[in-house]
Structures are given as C-alpha cells and as structure tokens.
Design a protein around this motif. Structure first.
Motif, short mmCIF file in Angstrom:
data_model
loop_
_atom_site.label_atom_id
_atom_site.label_comp_id
_atom_site.label_asym_id
_atom_site.label_seq_id
_atom_site.Cartn_x
_atom_site.Cartn_y
_atom_site.Cartn_z
N ARG A 90 3.26 13.28 5.57
CA ARG A 90 2.46 12.39 4.70
C ARG A 90 2.62 12.89 3.26
O ARG A 90 1.99 13.85 2.86
N GLU B 122 2.23 13.58 -0.48
CA GLU B 122 0.99 13.61 -1.27
C GLU B 122 1.29 13.34 -2.73
O GLU B 122 2.20 13.95 -3.31
N LYS C 207 -6.55 5.75 -5.69
CA LYS C 207 -6.71 5.36 -4.30
C LYS C 207 -7.05 3.87 -4.17
O LYS C 207 -6.63 3.20 -3.27
N LEU D 96 -2.41 3.35 -4.81
CA LEU D 96 -2.02 3.24 -3.40
C LEU D 96 -1.97 1.79 -2.93
O LEU D 96 -1.11 1.43 -2.11
N LYS E 75 1.41 0.35 -1.34
CA LYS E 75 1.46 -0.15 0.04
C LYS E 75 1.92 -1.60 0.08
O LYS E 75 2.78 -1.97 0.89
N ASP F 288 2.74 3.24 3.43
CA ASP F 288 1.38 3.43 3.93
C ASP F 288 1.13 4.84 4.44
O ASP F 288 0.05 5.15 4.90
N ARG F 289 2.21 5.69 4.36
CA ARG F 289 1.99 7.07 4.78
C ARG F 289 1.50 7.97 3.63
O ARG F 289 1.02 9.06 3.86
N VAL F 290 1.74 7.48 2.43
CA VAL F 290 1.40 8.36 1.29
C VAL F 290 -0.12 8.51 1.12
O VAL F 290 -0.88 7.60 1.43
N ARG F 291 -0.42 9.66 0.65
CA ARG F 291 -1.84 9.95 0.41
C ARG F 291 -2.03 10.31 -1.06
O ARG F 291 -1.11 10.86 -1.69
N ALA F 292 -3.21 10.07 -1.57
CA ALA F 292 -3.53 10.47 -2.96
C ALA F 292 -4.39 11.72 -2.93
O ALA F 292 -5.35 11.81 -2.17
N VAL F 293 -3.95 12.66 -3.68
CA VAL F 293 -4.74 13.89 -3.83
C VAL F 293 -5.41 13.83 -5.20
O VAL F 293 -4.73 13.78 -6.22
#
Lengths: 521, 309
Positions: free
Chosen positions: B169, B171, B179, B185, B189, B195-200
């Motif tokens: 995933r 980041e 987000k 995001l 998407k 859709d795998r990425v995440r926001a830190v």
C-alpha cells in the motif's frame, strides 16, 4: 512675640499646647493615610485575584468551545455543541471583565488587547468556520480538526494569559507592597508622632514642674518660714514672667514685714521703756501718797490728841477755849478725812484683787444696812428693782462702789421725797448695774467731770464729802474691767451705771485674767 | 527661638512624608479604554504554507504602502476552513488557487478548458455569495505528486499512473485534507484507479524530509516549491489532469471593495500582475531553504518592483 513668650507663662503653655495639638493632628492624619494604604493594598490584592479568576473563566469558556466543537466534528451530533454555544455567548462578557480588571499599565493593556485579538481569531477563524464546515461537509471538517489548529491557537492564548497574569501578579504585588510600605511608613510616622507627643507631654509636664510648680512651692515654703518668724527669708526672683512677679512680690512683702517688725520692735521697746518709767512714776506717786497721807496722819492725830488733852486738863481754866478746841478738832478731823480719802483714792483701783463669786444682792443689803442711818435721816426710800446676780468680783470694792453711789443718791436729794432705785440689766457679756435717784441731777456737761478726783460741783458748804467718791468708783470699776458713767436731767434726777463682766463665758476668764494682770502692774 | 525652629523642622518633615506617601496614589486608575481605529482594517487571511505567507505579506505591505489599514491573519488552515472563515465574515480577503476553489469549494471537479474559463467560473461562483475575485496571478502553483529519484528509478515511476507499480500500500505524505479532496485520494482513485494508496497526514513542509527519510513513498507537493528547483525530486506527470491549474486570485468581499474604493483593487492587482512562477519559486526558496522571513522576502520583492518605497 519673643518678649511675650519670655514673660508670659500662659503664652508658653499655649504655644506648647498648639505644638502638641498639631503633632497629634499630624499623627492622626498619618494614621488615616496608613489605613488608606492598607485598604489600597487590600484592594490591589483583591483586584489581582479577580483578574486571575476572570482569566481562568475565560480560558475555561474557550476550552468548552473547543471540546464541544471537537465532539461535534467527531460525531456529527449537534448536542455536543451545547457547551460551545453557551461559551460562545459568555466569552465576550468575560473578556470585557478581564479587560476592566487588568491594571492600567500600558504593557498590560497591550497584552490584554493581543489576547483579545487572539481569542477573536480563534472564534472567527477556527471555531465558527469549523462548525459551519462540519454542518456543511463533515469529512472536510474532520480533516481540518486533525490539524489541531484550534489547540495550537488555544495554547498560544493560554501562553498569552500566563504572561498577562504573571505580569498582573507582579504589578499587583508591587502595588500591594507599595501600599503596605506607605502604610508602614505612615504607621511608623504616626507612632513616631505619638511617641513624640508623649515625649513632648512629658517634657511639658517637667517644664511646668520646673517653671511653675517648683517656684510656687518655693514661695509657699518661704511664706511658711516667714510666718514662722524667719523674716530674713527671700526667694530667687530673676525670672521675667509671672512666677518672677510672684517672687518679687513675695520679697517685697518680706522686706516690708521685716522693716515693720523692726519698727514695731523699736516702738515696743520705746513703749516698754516709757511704760516702765510710767510704772515707776506711778509707784513713786503711790508710795508718796501713801507715805504722805500716812505720815500726815500721825501729826494730825497728835494735834487732835493734844487738843483733847487740853480740853480735859484745862477746860475749866480757859474761857472760850472749848470753842477753839472744837475748831481744832473740827479742822483736824477734816484734814484726817481728806487724808483718808486721798489714801483711799491712791489705793483704789490698785493692789491685789480678791476675786470671788459675790452675790451682789447680799453686798447691796450690807451696804444698805451700813447706810441705814443716813437713809432714815433722809427719809429715802430705797428699792432694789431687780434680782441681783452673782458676779466674779472683789467683794470689798464692789461694796465701796455701791456705798458711794447709794450714798450720793441720798445725799444729793431735791425737795421731793428721795427715791433710790437699784437695778441690773444683762448687756451681752456684761452686767450693767444702775442706781437711780430723783435728786437734783446735773448738767450733762458735768457728767464726765464728776469722775475726776476732788471735783465737786457744789461748794464745800452745800454737801459733804471730799469729791473723790466717784473717782474711786471709777478706778475700782476700771480695774475689774468695767465702765462707769452717769446720765442726768437737771431737777429730775440721775442714773449712775456701771458694768461688770458676766461670769458665764470664757471671756469672763479672759477678762478676769486681764484684770489680774492689770493689777499686777 | 530654639523652640519655634525645631517645631518648623518637625512640621516640614511630617509634611514631606505625607506628600511622599500620597504620591503613590497616582497610578491606580485602570481605564481599560482602548483606542479603536476609525477606518476598519482590511483583514487578509492566508492558508497554512509558505507561499501563502509570502502572498499575504506581499498584499499587506503593498496595501499599507498605499495607506490602507490592514490586518494580516497568517496560517489559518487549509482552503476549507479559510474559505469558511471568509464566508462567515471573519476575513475580508485571501488568495486562493482557482483549481482548488473550483474542485474543493465550489464542488465542481470537472476541469474547464482553459485557465481563463476556470477563472470566470470561479469568479461567478464567488459572486453568487457576495464576494468576487480580483485579477489572477501569472504564476500557477498546482498540486503535484513527487517521488525520490531513487524510487523513480527502482519502480520506473514517471507519472501518477505508475504508482500502481509500487508494492503493498503505497503511502503518500500529504496534509490531512488530501484524504477527502478531489485533488487528493478521491481524484486519484477516480481518475487513476489508485485505490491501494494511502495518505499519511503530514504538515505542509515536512513532506520532503519524509521523502528523504523514506517514511513515505510519494509526497504531495506544490509546483512552485523551492525544493523542486534543482531536480532533487521527481515530479510525477499528471496526464489525466487530477490536479488543476494553480493560478492564484484574491477572493475579496464586495463590501470591503465598496468601503475602500477602487484604489484597493488597483493596488492588489498591481502586485498580482507581477507574480511570475520564477519569482514565486525564488521567494519560496528564500524562505524554505535560506531561512528568510516571508515579510523580508516580500518587502524586497515589492521594493524591487517599485511598489514600495
């Protein structure tokens, strides 16, 4: 001014009193300032406390806003906003209150302003927009909340409060300290002033003692010594003020007393001297009279005796001698009478007194008995009009007086039937005896002369006597401390009165003593 | 006389003490009265990163030089809250990116054909609510994604679509709003199927360090960031246009414009007109890397442009 303060104690006392009053007033003012200082200190402390309370209330409101807000954004539920809404209503008032309570220092004013701006920014740039955003798009609001922007603002505000409050505490503490210092200073001055007043009062008391009481005591003691006889006593009198005046007056009085006393002493000495001389002369005279009359009597007796002898032995031999002898006898008899009266007069009022309690009534009775003959002859009526008292007197002398007076009364009669009244009256501390007749009386101007020895108002032929009877009475009465006088109306009669001291008072004793002392001289 | 001079001295001393004591009374009054300026100041807000601080300073100093009263509120937050503050009356003006305004505020993610069209759309939006847009800047500062050159080489990542290649995933270090944003995001998407990425969540400005440390795989950046100047980071291409143009235009309330007259707009526009991408980048660099303050940087720029004496 200085002169007045120097010479008037009153002025000095008034001045001192004014100083004391001024100091007391000052002390009072200072104490009032002290109280004011304490009150200010209290107020400063109170204000500071109030400011702290206001600050923490405001912070509390802001935290309420934030917490409610976060709850709302986290849950989306409106009810979390209740404390927030409430706090949003309350915080402006709290901010205003804080602003009022914070001290007037410009730095503090600036700090309060900055905190106020920061609070406004928190509300208008964070809290309210966030609430609106949450209502509109909750996820967006949630992404904002996680940045902790509100927390950061509140922290900054909190720091601002801390600085504000810290400074406020310092300022307030400074104010408290200053006020307390002011108060302590004032109290110090106040008590100092009071101590000064006490010291001054003590000083005044000491001064009064030294300046007034002691000098007055000195004068008082000197007066005592003066009264006791030390006429040489004087007091120091250099002071220009009232006390000095008193001292000077005292000294003047003492001077005067001293000179009078010495004058008196010398006069008394003179008097004593002349008195002594007089007494000596009197004694000489008395002696002379006594000796003379006594010595004179002897030859007279001899003449008389020889006349007798002549008559007896040679009466038949000489014709017409009897007449001549009668003549000699008569003349010698007269001479002897005269000498006898002279002797009596010289002795009267002198010599020892045999003072006793004498019933005057008895004496008068005796006198009347002895005068029975002449009374009868004159056909006189003698009445004792009052009850006669008992007096302290010399019996013999008293009898003499009555004898003379009554004798005169029946001698100097007029055509009327002689009436003699004898009476007494109490006159204060004296008895006043009187003998009243209805005889020929006399002219008023003679009333005093008749008491002089050998004074006769009528010729030898008219009435008997040598004219010393009343003089003798006067001497007797005088010796016993009384008076004798006559009142008369020509052709109607006379009243002869004399006084004797009554015996019932202490004065009697004194009078008796006096009489005795008089006799001893 | 001894006594009277002693008395006078005593009285004088006492009076002096009294006066000294009384002097302390003077400063007790608290007034709490404050002076308020008569002309209400223009409240300019900025968002929460360097470029915004600089823009804020530029506008503030230019206006103050023309005699306008200004209050500058720096670092309010992201667009969402800053715009809300403006809308709620807490601000009078702030500089916003046209693209972000359209996609995140106006809720119109479809990209207009040209910057001009975008501007007009955005302006129309604002004007419906009592606000308006002043002149846009020449520079554009768009959102973008960047990776380290190492990452780019290793996974052959040159465009946003290539992020697919990253294992697990991936980041992306970005501010929290990433987000929920289309330019975040949501758009990634939708347009790239990522859709795998995440926001830190990171603070704006910390992302470069995070990239360097390898804490994140990619980072959300601004195209005018100084850090991007010397190619230390690889900016990913955005062929599908998730990130719109970033021309800046100041949003301002119409009431403020009326209150202060036409000279207000003229002064602001005079600044905006001169802000080129290069100039902006240089100013960003000066602050982010050289440690200068936004105020100093803005001051130098204005003077150099003759907008300030």
């Amino acid at each position: 001014m200085r002169r007045i303060l120097r010479t008037r104690i009153t002025a000095r006392v008034v001045a001192l009193g004014a100083v004391v009053a001024a100091l007391l007033g000052l002390a009072l003012v200072l104490l009032i300032v002290a109280v004011g200082g304490l009150r200010d200190a209290g107020q400063a402390a109170f204000r500071s406390q109030e400011a702290l309370t206001a600050g923490s209330e405001l912070e509390g409101s802001l935290i309420s806003i934030e917490n409610g807000l976060r709850g709302f954004v986290a849950s989306g539920r409106e009810r979390f906003l209740q404390p927030t809404e409430e706090a949003l209503r309350d915080y402006p008032g709290e901010l205003r209150r804080l602003d009022r309570l914070v001290s007037g220092e410009p730095d503090q004013q600036e700090r309060v302003e900055r905190v106020g701006v920061a609070i406004e920014d928190y509300v208008t740039l964070w809290a309210r927009p966030l609430i609106a955003l949450a209502r509109d798009r909750l996820p967006a609001a949630q992404s904002v909340v996680v940045t902790n922007g509100g927390r950061a603002r509140l922290d900054a505000i909190s720091e601002g409060f801390d600085r504000l409050v810290a400074r406020e505490r310092v300022v307030s503490r400074e104010r408290e300290l200053r006020a307390e210092q002011r108060s302590s200073l004032a109290v110090g001055f106040g008590f100092g002033g009071l101590a000064l007043v006490l010291a001054l009062t003590a000083g005044v008391a000491l001064y009064l003692r030294r300046a007034i009481v002691q000098p007055v005591l000195m004068v008082s003691e000197a007066t005592g010594r003066l009264a006791a006889g030390d006429l040489g006593t004087r007091v120091p009198a250099e002071r220009p003020d009232e006390i000095g005046d008193l001292a000077r007056s005292f000294n003047a009085m003492a001077d005067s007393l001293q000179s009078s006393r010495s004058e008196l002493a010398s006069r008394t000495e003179e008097l004593e001297h002349s008195n002594g001389e007089l007494q000596r002369s009197n004694r000489e005279l008395e002696q002379f009279a006594s000796v003379t009359s006594h010595d004179l009597q002897a030859p007279l007796t001899t003449i008389s005796m020889y006349a007798e002898l002549l008559e007896r032995r040679h009466a038949g031999e000489l014709n017409g001698v009897a007449e001549l002898l009668d003549g000699i006898r008569g003349a010698t008899g007269q001479a002897r009478e005269l000498i006898r009266d002279l002797l009596e007069y010289s002795r009267a009022g002198r010599g020892p007194l045999h003072v006793e309690e004498v019933a005057v009534g008895a004496v008068v009775g005796q006198v009347l008995e002895s005068l029975a003959g002449p009374i009868d002859e004159a056909g006189a009526q003698v009445v004792v009009a009052s009850e006669l008292p008992v007096v302290s007197a010399d019996r013999g002398n008293l009898a003499r007086v009555f004898q003379n007076l009554i004798g005169n009364a029946i001698k100097f009669t007029s055509d009327r039937a002689p009436e003699v009244r004898i009476g007494v009256e109490r006159d204060g501390a004296r008895w006043r005896f009187w003998v009243r007749d209805n005889g020929i009386g006399m002219e008023p101007q003679h009333a005093e002369r008749i008491f002089e020895p050998f004074q006769r108002l009528h010729g030898d032929e008219a009435y008997e006597g040598t004219g010393i009877g009343l003089a003798v009475c006067e001497r007797i009465v005088d010796q016993q401390g009384g008076r004798i006088w006559a009142q008369s109306v020509p052709g109607e009669g006379s009243i002869f009165s004399f006084t004797l001291p009554a015996r019932e008072t202490a004065q009697d004793e004194a009078a008796v003593e006096e009489a005795r002392a008089h006799a001893a001289v | 006389m001894r006594r009277s001079s002693g008395l006078a001295a005593l009285l004088a001393a006492a009076l002096a003490a009294l006066l000294l004591a009384a002097c302390g009374e003077g400063d007790e009054r608290s007034s709490g009265a404050r002076t308020t300026s008569d002309a209400s100041p223009i409240r300019i807000g900025t968002k929460n990163f360097t470029e915004q601080f600089i823009l804020g300073e530029l506008y503030r100093q230019a206006l103050q030089a023309e005699g306008f009263p200004v209050r500058l509120k720096l670092d309010i937050g992201n667009s969402e809250i800053t715009h809300q503050a403006l809308a709620g009356g807490g601000l009078d003006m702030y500089p916003e990116y046209i693209g972000v305004l359209l996609s995140e505020i106006a809720d119109q993610p479809q990209r207009p054909r040209s910057p001009t069209a975008a501007y007009r759309l955005a302006k129309a939006f604002e004007e419906r609510n009592g606000f308006t847009l002043l002149r846009p800047t020449p520079f554009t500062d768009a959102n973008a994604l960047a990776v380290t050159p190492a990452t780019a080489r290793r996974h052959d990542v040159r465009s946003i679509a290539d992020l697919e290649r990253l294992p697990g995933r991936p980041e992306i270090g970005a501010p929290p709003e990433f987000k929920t944003r289309f330019e975040g995001l949501v758009g990634l998407k939708e347009l790239y199927g990522l859709d795998r990425v995440r926001a830190v969540p990171l603070r704006i400005g910390d992302q470069y360090e995070a990239l360097d440390e390898g804490e994140v795989d990619a980072a959300a950046v601004f195209t005018t960031d100084g850090q991007l100047a010397d190619g230390r980071y690889a900016v990913l291409a955005d062929p599908r246009g998730v990130f719109a143009d970033g021309h800046v235009a100041p949003i301002i309330s119409r009431r403020t414009l009326r209150a202060h007259g036409p000279r207000l707009a003229v002064t602001v526009d005079a600044v905006s007109r001169r802000l080129t991408t290069r100039a902006m980048r240089a100013m960003n660099s000066a602050v982010a890397q050289d440690g200068e303050t936004p105020a100093a940087v803005a001051d130098r720029f204005l003077r150099s442009q003759g907008l300030k004496e």
